[in-house]
Design an enzyme around this catalytic site. Structure first.
Site, PDB file in Angstrom:
ATOM      1  N   GLU A 147       0.860  -1.193   0.000  1.00 20.26           N
ATOM      2  CA  GLU A 147       0.000   0.000   0.000  1.00 20.26           C
ATOM      3  C   GLU A 147       0.893   1.239   0.000  1.00 20.26           C
ATOM      4  OE1 GLU A 147      -1.430   1.580   3.597  1.00 20.26           O
ATOM      5  OE2 GLU A 147      -0.824  -0.118   4.808  1.00 20.26           O
ATOM      6  N   LYS A 190      -5.870  10.380   1.426  1.00 22.77           N
ATOM      7  CA  LYS A 190      -6.109   8.967   1.710  1.00 22.77           C
ATOM      8  C   LYS A 190      -7.139   8.373   0.747  1.00 22.77           C
ATOM      9  CE  LYS A 190      -7.293   6.321   5.893  1.00 22.77           C
ATOM     10  NZ  LYS A 190      -7.423   6.441   7.361  1.00 22.77           N
ATOM     11  N   VAL A 226      -5.111  -0.211   2.890  1.00 15.53           N
ATOM     12  CA  VAL A 226      -5.180  -1.665   2.713  1.00 15.53           C
ATOM     13  C   VAL A 226      -6.359  -2.035   1.799  1.00 15.53           C
ATOM     14  CG1 VAL A 226      -5.640  -3.855   3.902  1.00 15.53           C
ATOM     15  CG2 VAL A 226      -4.029  -2.207   4.895  1.00 15.53           C
ATOM     16  N   ASP A 271     -17.215   3.302  14.028  1.00 11.07           N
ATOM     17  CA  ASP A 271     -16.083   3.310  13.088  1.00 11.07           C
ATOM     18  C   ASP A 271     -15.416   1.942  12.977  1.00 11.07           C
ATOM     19  OD1 ASP A 271     -14.012   3.979  11.432  1.00 11.07           O
ATOM     20  OD2 ASP A 271     -13.218   5.599  12.684  1.00 11.07           O
ATOM     21  N   SER A 294     -12.975  -0.157  10.136  1.00 11.96           N
ATOM     22  CA  SER A 294     -12.220   0.017   8.899  1.00 11.96           C
ATOM     23  C   SER A 294     -12.770  -0.841   7.767  1.00 11.96           C
ATOM     24  CB  SER A 294     -10.754  -0.335   9.124  1.00 11.96           C
ATOM     25  OG  SER A 294     -10.046  -0.232   7.908  1.00 11.96           O
ATOM     26  N   ALA A 295     -12.810  -0.247   6.582  1.00 12.55           N
ATOM     27  CA  ALA A 295     -13.218  -0.981   5.375  1.00 12.55           C
ATOM     28  C   ALA A 295     -12.207  -2.078   5.037  1.00 12.55           C
ATOM     29  CB  ALA A 295     -13.347  -0.010   4.199  1.00 12.55           C
ATOM     30  N   ASP A 296     -11.032  -2.024   5.675  1.00 11.77           N
ATOM     31  CA  ASP A 296     -10.012  -3.055   5.432  1.00 11.77           C
ATOM     32  C   ASP A 296     -10.565  -4.456   5.683  1.00 11.77           C
ATOM     33  OD1 ASP A 296      -8.320  -0.933   5.050  1.00 11.77           O
ATOM     34  OD2 ASP A 296      -7.030  -1.341   6.782  1.00 11.77           O
ATOM     35  N   LYS A 316      -3.471  -2.528  14.141  1.00  9.95           N
ATOM     36  CA  LYS A 316      -2.890  -1.457  14.953  1.00  9.95           C
ATOM     37  C   LYS A 316      -3.426  -1.503  16.381  1.00  9.95           C
ATOM     38  CE  LYS A 316      -4.024   0.696  11.530  1.00  9.95           C
ATOM     39  NZ  LYS A 316      -4.646   1.706  10.695  1.00  9.95           N
TER      40      LYS A 316
HETATM   41  N1  PSU Z   1      -0.815   0.659   9.363  1.00 10.97           N
HETATM   42  C1  PSU Z   1       0.276   1.438   9.508  1.00 10.97           C
HETATM   43  N2  PSU Z   1       0.242   2.703   9.008  1.00 10.97           N
HETATM   44  C2  PSU Z   1      -0.829   3.157   8.300  1.00 10.97           C
HETATM   45  C3  PSU Z   1      -1.977   2.323   8.135  1.00 10.97           C
HETATM   46  C4  PSU Z   1      -1.911   1.082   8.685  1.00 10.97           C
HETATM   47  O1  PSU Z   1       1.262   1.024  10.081  1.00 10.97           O
HETATM   48  O2  PSU Z   1      -0.787   4.283   7.831  1.00 10.97           O
HETATM   49  C5  PSU Z   1      -3.141   2.766   7.288  1.00 10.97           C
HETATM   50  C6  PSU Z   1      -3.433   1.654   6.283  1.00 10.97           C
HETATM   51  O3  PSU Z   1      -3.420   2.213   4.997  1.00 10.97           O
HETATM   52  C7  PSU Z   1      -4.812   1.156   6.660  1.00 10.97           C
HETATM   53  C8  PSU Z   1      -5.427   2.439   7.155  1.00 10.97           C
HETATM   54  O4  PSU Z   1      -5.495   0.571   5.587  1.00 10.97           O
HETATM   55  O5  PSU Z   1      -4.367   2.995   7.947  1.00 10.97           O
HETATM   56  C9  PSU Z   1      -6.683   2.205   7.935  1.00 10.97           C
HETATM   57  O6  PSU Z   1      -7.365   3.398   8.073  1.00 10.97           O
HETATM   58  P1  PSU Z   1      -8.861   3.410   8.675  1.00 10.97           P
HETATM   59  O7  PSU Z   1      -8.697   3.047  10.121  1.00 10.97           O
HETATM   60  O8  PSU Z   1      -9.336   4.829   8.468  1.00 10.97           O
HETATM   61  O9  PSU Z   1      -9.650   2.429   7.888  1.00 10.97           O
HETATM   62 MN    MN Z   2     -12.854   4.490   9.597  1.00 14.08          MN
END
Ligand code: PSU
Ligand code: MN
Length: 301
Positions: free
Chosen positions: A24, A84, A105, A137, A139-141, A158
């Protein structure tokens, strides 16, 4: 068909069935890591993948074109100011011709799947955020992991997320979660979350076989591996830092996609770079395993 450009190197590797690992770009942009650590992270991941004989395929949106595999002369752009791009944003970033859309992701998995790349490496996936019962909230991941037939290698999710709920949702979505040489779900810069995993595999060739069968069935899979002991951070210390970072984000009214970059930046500052060092080590470690897995997959098919 979306406007998608695959680099000649990646296209050639796929055509001749050589191993490819997708990466990514959010993690390498100003949204993921501070400069100059982001450049080091990119370099270390690329070297880790290439030293296994695999080809790295960085995903991004550059000048309104979705890209899979970028040239070395373009690396500088990946390290810069980004917007993003999650999977839902891909069409918008293309249609509005964003200069640099950093893929998360979910967006990377969508692009990798479309290109026929089987393995993807990241640092830690997104997941269910703490306090989900209030703000919702998630994540769409996680949904992208379920939908796209690509294997993701990460150091768990994370640590500032709600990890038990994240693991539960992966189960609900039918995503196999396998620990590579670990019995517990890793917590990013901390080696373990204490959450027991149902499946542990210690042999990359077995892992490749499992991945092969999963991809045949359709849908993704998560392979987790903890960062090396020498680079790991203390769980209690990190928890205290995370509490402060989440509090800071909440008190500034940060929400939605802005939460992750902001919390990562707070943690980086608050640990005087220790978390960043650990982040680089785990990203490199994941890239290494992903490359070994990609090599293993080419031996099966
Ligand atoms: N893990 C990391 N650094 C990052 C991310 C994940 O170590 O910057 C990013 C990835 O791109 C992941 C995104 O897909 O954070 C998730 O964001 P959100 O929680 O808004 O879905
Ligand atoms: Mn989110």
């Amino acid at each position: 068909m979306i406007a998608l450009h695959v680099s000649p190197e990646v296209e050639d590797a796929l055509r001749t069935q050589r191993p490819v690992v997708a990466l990514e770009s959010t993690i390498f942009s100003n949204l993921g890591l501070p400069s100059p650590a982001n450049a080091e992270a990119l370099q270390r991941c690329i070297v880790a993948i290439r030293s296994h004989g695999a080809v790295p395929a960085i995903t991004a949106v550059l000048d309104g074109i979705a890209r899979v595999g970028i040239t070395e002369s373009e690396h500088e752009r990946i390290l810069g100011a980004a917007r993003k791009v999650a999977e839902r944003d891909l069409a918008i970033a293309i249609g509005e011709r964003w200069t640099f859309g950093a893929t998360t992701v979910s967006a990377s998995l969508a692009l990798a799947a479309r290109t026929g790349i089987k393995v993807f490496a990241t640092g830690g996936i997104g997941g269910v955020h703490r306090g989900v019962e209030i703000h919702g909230d998630v994540s769409a991941d996680l949904y992208a992991l379920a939908r796209h037939s690509v294997v993701t290698v990460s150091a768990g999710a994370k640590s500032f997320l709600d990890l038990p709920r994240t693991v539960e949702l992966l189960e609900t979505l039918g995503v196999p979660v396998v620990g590579y040489a670990c019995s517990e779900f890793p917590a990013f810069t901390v080696q373990s979350s204490g959450i027991a995993l149902k499946h542990r595999i210690d042999d990359v060739s077995v892992l490749a076989l499992v991945a092969h069968h999963r991809l045949q069935m359709g849908g993704g899979m998560l392979v987790c591996t903890p960062l090396p002991t020498a680079d790991a951070l203390d769980a209690d210390m990190m928890n205290a830092v995370i509490e402060r970072a989440l509090h800071a984000a909440a008190s500034r009214g940060i929400s939605g996609p802005d939460v992750t970059p902001m919390v990562l930046a707070e943690i980086a500052t608050d640990t005087s770079g220790e978390a960043v060092r650990a982040n680089l080590a785990l990203a490199e470690n994941n890239a290494r395993l992903a490359a070994a897995l990609a090599v293993g997959l080419t031996k099966i098919s």
